[in-house]
Design a protein around this motif. Structure first.
Motif, PDB file in Angstrom:
ATOM      1  N   LEU A  91      -6.790  15.184   2.016  1.00  0.00           N
ATOM      2  CA  LEU A  91      -5.939  14.318   2.838  1.00  0.00           C
ATOM      3  C   LEU A  91      -5.967  12.875   2.315  1.00  0.00           C
ATOM      4  O   LEU A  91      -4.932  12.211   2.241  1.00  0.00           O
ATOM      5  N   ALA A  92      -7.162  12.397   1.943  1.00  0.00           N
ATOM      6  CA  ALA A  92      -7.272  11.032   1.421  1.00  0.00           C
ATOM      7  C   ALA A  92      -6.459  10.880   0.135  1.00  0.00           C
ATOM      8  O   ALA A  92      -5.761   9.878  -0.065  1.00  0.00           O
ATOM      9  N   LEU A  93      -6.533  11.883  -0.728  1.00  0.00           N
ATOM     10  CA  LEU A  93      -5.789  11.833  -1.991  1.00  0.00           C
ATOM     11  C   LEU A  93      -4.280  11.904  -1.765  1.00  0.00           C
ATOM     12  O   LEU A  93      -3.507  11.333  -2.541  1.00  0.00           O
ATOM     13  N   SER A  94      -3.884  12.588  -0.711  1.00  0.00           N
ATOM     14  CA  SER A  94      -2.442  12.662  -0.437  1.00  0.00           C
ATOM     15  C   SER A  94      -1.898  11.294  -0.016  1.00  0.00           C
ATOM     16  O   SER A  94      -0.715  11.003  -0.218  1.00  0.00           O
ATOM     17  N   ALA A  95      -2.766  10.460   0.555  1.00  0.00           N
ATOM     18  CA  ALA A  95      -2.334   9.119   0.970  1.00  0.00           C
ATOM     19  C   ALA A  95      -2.569   8.088  -0.127  1.00  0.00           C
ATOM     20  O   ALA A  95      -1.870   7.075  -0.187  1.00  0.00           O
ATOM     21  N   ASP A  96      -3.573   8.332  -0.997  1.00  0.00           N
ATOM     22  CA  ASP A  96      -3.898   7.371  -2.064  1.00  0.00           C
ATOM     23  C   ASP A  96      -4.359   8.164  -3.284  1.00  0.00           C
ATOM     24  O   ASP A  96      -5.501   8.605  -3.373  1.00  0.00           O
ATOM     25  N   HIS A  97      -3.449   8.333  -4.242  1.00  0.00           N
ATOM     26  CA  HIS A  97      -3.738   9.154  -5.426  1.00  0.00           C
ATOM     27  C   HIS A  97      -4.818   8.534  -6.318  1.00  0.00           C
ATOM     28  O   HIS A  97      -5.422   9.241  -7.126  1.00  0.00           O
ATOM     29  N   ASN A  98      -5.052   7.234  -6.189  1.00  0.00           N
ATOM     30  CA  ASN A  98      -5.986   6.543  -7.081  1.00  0.00           C
ATOM     31  C   ASN A  98      -7.381   6.368  -6.488  1.00  0.00           C
ATOM     32  O   ASN A  98      -8.190   5.600  -7.010  1.00  0.00           O
ATOM     33  N   ILE A  99      -7.667   7.082  -5.424  1.00  0.00           N
ATOM     34  CA  ILE A  99      -8.944   6.834  -4.733  1.00  0.00           C
ATOM     35  C   ILE A  99     -10.152   7.262  -5.578  1.00  0.00           C
ATOM     36  O   ILE A  99     -11.223   6.654  -5.520  1.00  0.00           O
ATOM     37  N   TYR A 100      -9.981   8.314  -6.395  1.00  0.00           N
ATOM     38  CA  TYR A 100     -11.052   8.715  -7.316  1.00  0.00           C
ATOM     39  C   TYR A 100     -11.365   7.583  -8.294  1.00  0.00           C
ATOM     40  O   TYR A 100     -12.527   7.218  -8.508  1.00  0.00           O
ATOM     41  N   GLN A 101     -10.308   7.043  -8.918  1.00  0.00           N
ATOM     42  CA  GLN A 101     -10.485   5.972  -9.898  1.00  0.00           C
ATOM     43  C   GLN A 101     -11.059   4.718  -9.241  1.00  0.00           C
ATOM     44  O   GLN A 101     -11.874   4.017  -9.847  1.00  0.00           O
ATOM     45  N   TYR A 102     -10.618   4.455  -8.000  1.00  0.00           N
ATOM     46  CA  TYR A 102     -11.134   3.297  -7.282  1.00  0.00           C
ATOM     47  C   TYR A 102     -12.643   3.434  -7.058  1.00  0.00           C
ATOM     48  O   TYR A 102     -13.413   2.499  -7.280  1.00  0.00           O
ATOM     49  N   ALA A 103     -13.053   4.631  -6.614  1.00  0.00           N
ATOM     50  CA  ALA A 103     -14.480   4.874  -6.386  1.00  0.00           C
ATOM     51  C   ALA A 103     -15.261   4.760  -7.694  1.00  0.00           C
ATOM     52  O   ALA A 103     -16.328   4.138  -7.751  1.00  0.00           O
ATOM     53  N   TYR A 104     -14.703   5.332  -8.753  1.00  0.00           N
ATOM     54  CA  TYR A 104     -15.384   5.313 -10.059  1.00  0.00           C
ATOM     55  C   TYR A 104     -15.574   3.887 -10.557  1.00  0.00           C
ATOM     56  O   TYR A 104     -16.614   3.542 -11.132  1.00  0.00           O
ATOM     57  N   SER A 105     -14.574   3.039 -10.329  1.00  0.00           N
ATOM     58  CA  SER A 105     -14.677   1.643 -10.770  1.00  0.00           C
ATOM     59  C   SER A 105     -15.787   0.904 -10.028  1.00  0.00           C
ATOM     60  O   SER A 105     -16.295  -0.107 -10.501  1.00  0.00           O
ATOM     61  N   LYS A 106     -16.163   1.423  -8.848  1.00  0.00           N
ATOM     62  CA  LYS A 106     -17.241   0.827  -8.048  1.00  0.00           C
ATOM     63  C   LYS A 106     -18.564   1.561  -8.265  1.00  0.00           C
ATOM     64  O   LYS A 106     -19.538   1.347  -7.551  1.00  0.00           O
ATOM     65  N   LYS A 107     -18.577   2.469  -9.250  1.00  0.00           N
ATOM     66  CA  LYS A 107     -19.756   3.284  -9.557  1.00  0.00           C
ATOM     67  C   LYS A 107     -20.141   4.194  -8.385  1.00  0.00           C
ATOM     68  O   LYS A 107     -21.298   4.347  -8.032  1.00  0.00           O
ATOM     69  N   ILE A 108     -19.097   4.822  -7.803  1.00  0.00           N
ATOM     70  CA  ILE A 108     -19.284   5.788  -6.730  1.00  0.00           C
ATOM     71  C   ILE A 108     -18.614   7.097  -7.168  1.00  0.00           C
ATOM     72  O   ILE A 108     -17.474   7.093  -7.628  1.00  0.00           O
ATOM     73  N   TYR A 109     -19.332   8.209  -7.029  1.00  0.00           N
ATOM     74  CA  TYR A 109     -18.750   9.532  -7.264  1.00  0.00           C
ATOM     75  C   TYR A 109     -18.429  10.163  -5.916  1.00  0.00           C
ATOM     76  O   TYR A 109     -19.284  10.210  -5.028  1.00  0.00           O
ATOM     77  N   LEU A 110     -17.214  10.666  -5.769  1.00  0.00           N
ATOM     78  CA  LEU A 110     -16.825  11.390  -4.552  1.00  0.00           C
ATOM     79  C   LEU A 110     -17.108  12.870  -4.770  1.00  0.00           C
ATOM     80  O   LEU A 110     -16.619  13.473  -5.728  1.00  0.00           O
ATOM     81  N   VAL A 111     -17.917  13.461  -3.867  1.00  0.00           N
ATOM     82  CA  VAL A 111     -18.259  14.876  -4.014  1.00  0.00           C
ATOM     83  C   VAL A 111     -18.064  15.592  -2.681  1.00  0.00           C
ATOM     84  O   VAL A 111     -18.155  14.992  -1.608  1.00  0.00           O
ATOM     85  N   THR A 112     -17.806  16.873  -2.782  1.00  0.00           N
ATOM     86  CA  THR A 112     -17.599  17.735  -1.616  1.00  0.00           C
ATOM     87  C   THR A 112     -18.545  18.939  -1.755  1.00  0.00           C
ATOM     88  O   THR A 112     -19.224  19.079  -2.782  1.00  0.00           O
ATOM     89  N   PRO A 113     -18.598  19.809  -0.756  1.00  0.00           N
ATOM     90  CA  PRO A 113     -19.452  21.003  -0.901  1.00  0.00           C
ATOM     91  C   PRO A 113     -19.123  21.831  -2.148  1.00  0.00           C
ATOM     92  O   PRO A 113     -19.993  22.488  -2.705  1.00  0.00           O
ATOM     93  N   HIS A 114     -17.865  21.770  -2.602  1.00  0.00           N
ATOM     94  CA  HIS A 114     -17.470  22.532  -3.787  1.00  0.00           C
ATOM     95  C   HIS A 114     -17.883  21.850  -5.088  1.00  0.00           C
ATOM     96  O   HIS A 114     -18.030  22.525  -6.107  1.00  0.00           O
ATOM     97  N   THR A 115     -18.050  20.546  -5.066  1.00  0.00           N
ATOM     98  CA  THR A 115     -18.299  19.829  -6.323  1.00  0.00           C
ATOM     99  C   THR A 115     -19.681  19.178  -6.407  1.00  0.00           C
ATOM    100  O   THR A 115     -20.045  18.670  -7.470  1.00  0.00           O
ATOM    101  N   LEU A 116     -20.456  19.192  -5.318  1.00  0.00           N
ATOM    102  CA  LEU A 116     -21.761  18.520  -5.326  1.00  0.00           C
ATOM    103  C   LEU A 116     -22.700  19.131  -6.360  1.00  0.00           C
ATOM    104  O   LEU A 116     -23.293  18.415  -7.180  1.00  0.00           O
ATOM    105  N   PHE A 117     -22.838  20.464  -6.333  1.00  0.00           N
ATOM    106  CA  PHE A 117     -23.750  21.108  -7.274  1.00  0.00           C
ATOM    107  C   PHE A 117     -23.322  20.855  -8.717  1.00  0.00           C
ATOM    108  O   PHE A 117     -24.162  20.592  -9.587  1.00  0.00           O
ATOM    109  N   MET A 118     -22.024  20.933  -8.980  1.00  0.00           N
ATOM    110  CA  MET A 118     -21.524  20.699 -10.333  1.00  0.00           C
ATOM    111  C   MET A 118     -21.840  19.271 -10.792  1.00  0.00           C
ATOM    112  O   MET A 118     -22.221  19.044 -11.935  1.00  0.00           O
ATOM    113  N   ALA A 119     -21.694  18.301  -9.868  1.00  0.00           N
ATOM    114  CA  ALA A 119     -21.994  16.907 -10.203  1.00  0.00           C
ATOM    115  C   ALA A 119     -23.476  16.735 -10.531  1.00  0.00           C
ATOM    116  O   ALA A 119     -23.840  16.078 -11.514  1.00  0.00           O
ATOM    117  N   LEU A 120     -24.353  17.341  -9.712  1.00  0.00           N
ATOM    118  CA  LEU A 120     -25.795  17.242  -9.953  1.00  0.00           C
ATOM    119  C   LEU A 120     -26.176  17.910 -11.275  1.00  0.00           C
ATOM    120  O   LEU A 120     -27.017  17.388 -12.024  1.00  0.00           O
TER     121      LEU A 120
END
Length: 198
Positions: free
Chosen positions: A80-109
């Motif tokens: 839902l957040a991405l549907s309202a703001d397509h650049n939110i991943y890049q915004y978080a990354y520029s602030k040194k924040i990774y966005l993770v969900t139950p599907h991507t947390l293990f992969m990120a770790l």
């Protein structure tokens, strides 16, 4: 060692994220409500990203991962957040924040672990090459010293040969001249070395 370094490593995972009060969406929900909720989620998410970026998590110690993982409990929240703001991943990354969900947390770790292992191996290889370079340079210095001694010995040998010719073996050498003094009546009690019997 590398194993101890890996045991001391830290990853900051934050899961505090405010959800809209009227988050309940059904198949009957209209597009306007969904759009409003998506925008509110995106706004709240960016606000939380800014909050985390300002926190001194990375100063915890030298073994803390540079990026903070912001965990979202539901995958559709991020959708839902991405549907309202397509650049939110890049915004978080520029602030040194990774966005993770139950599907991507293990992969990120897992990805972070692999990168740490690779970095540690690179450090080990660099340390090994540093030692090899130091050993090589020391050996090269020893060779140079040995060659210098060889050169001095050769020079000394040349000087000895030259002096031998002047004193004993060369034409008109000093030994011959001193021996010829006997012809003029010199009667020394000691003969010159290596000239006796001549």
């Amino acid at each position: 060692g590398a194993e101890n370094d890996n045991k001391r490593r830290n990853i900051i995972i934050d899961s505090k994220f405010p959800l809209p009060d009227d988050l309940t969406l059904t198949s009957d929900s209209d597009m306007e409500l969904e759009s409003r909720i998506a925008k509110e989620i995106a706004k709240n998410l960016k606000y939380r990203i800014d909050e985390l970026a300002d926190k001194p998590y990375r100063e915890f110690n030298d073994y803390t991962y540079d990026y903070v993982l912001l965990f979202l409990p539901y995958n559709n929240i991020l959708d839902l957040a991405l549907s309202a703001d397509h650049n939110i991943y890049q915004y978080a990354y520029s602030k040194k924040i990774y966005l993770v969900t139950p599907h991507t947390l293990f992969m990120a770790l897992k990805t972070i672990h692999i990168s740490w292992t690779y970095i540690q191996r690179e450090k080990s290889v660099q340390s090994a090459f540093k030692e090899i370079n130091a050993f090589y340079e020391k050996f090269a210095t020893a060779i140079e010293s040995f060659q210098g001694i060889q050169k001095h010995f050769k020079s000394l040998g040349d000087d000895i040969d030259k002096l031998d010719k002047q004193l004993v073996s060369g034409r008109g050498n000093l030994c011959g001249k001193f021996e010829s003094l006997k012809n003029f009546g010199a009667t020394p009690k000691k003969n010159l070395p290596n000239v006796e019997g001549e």
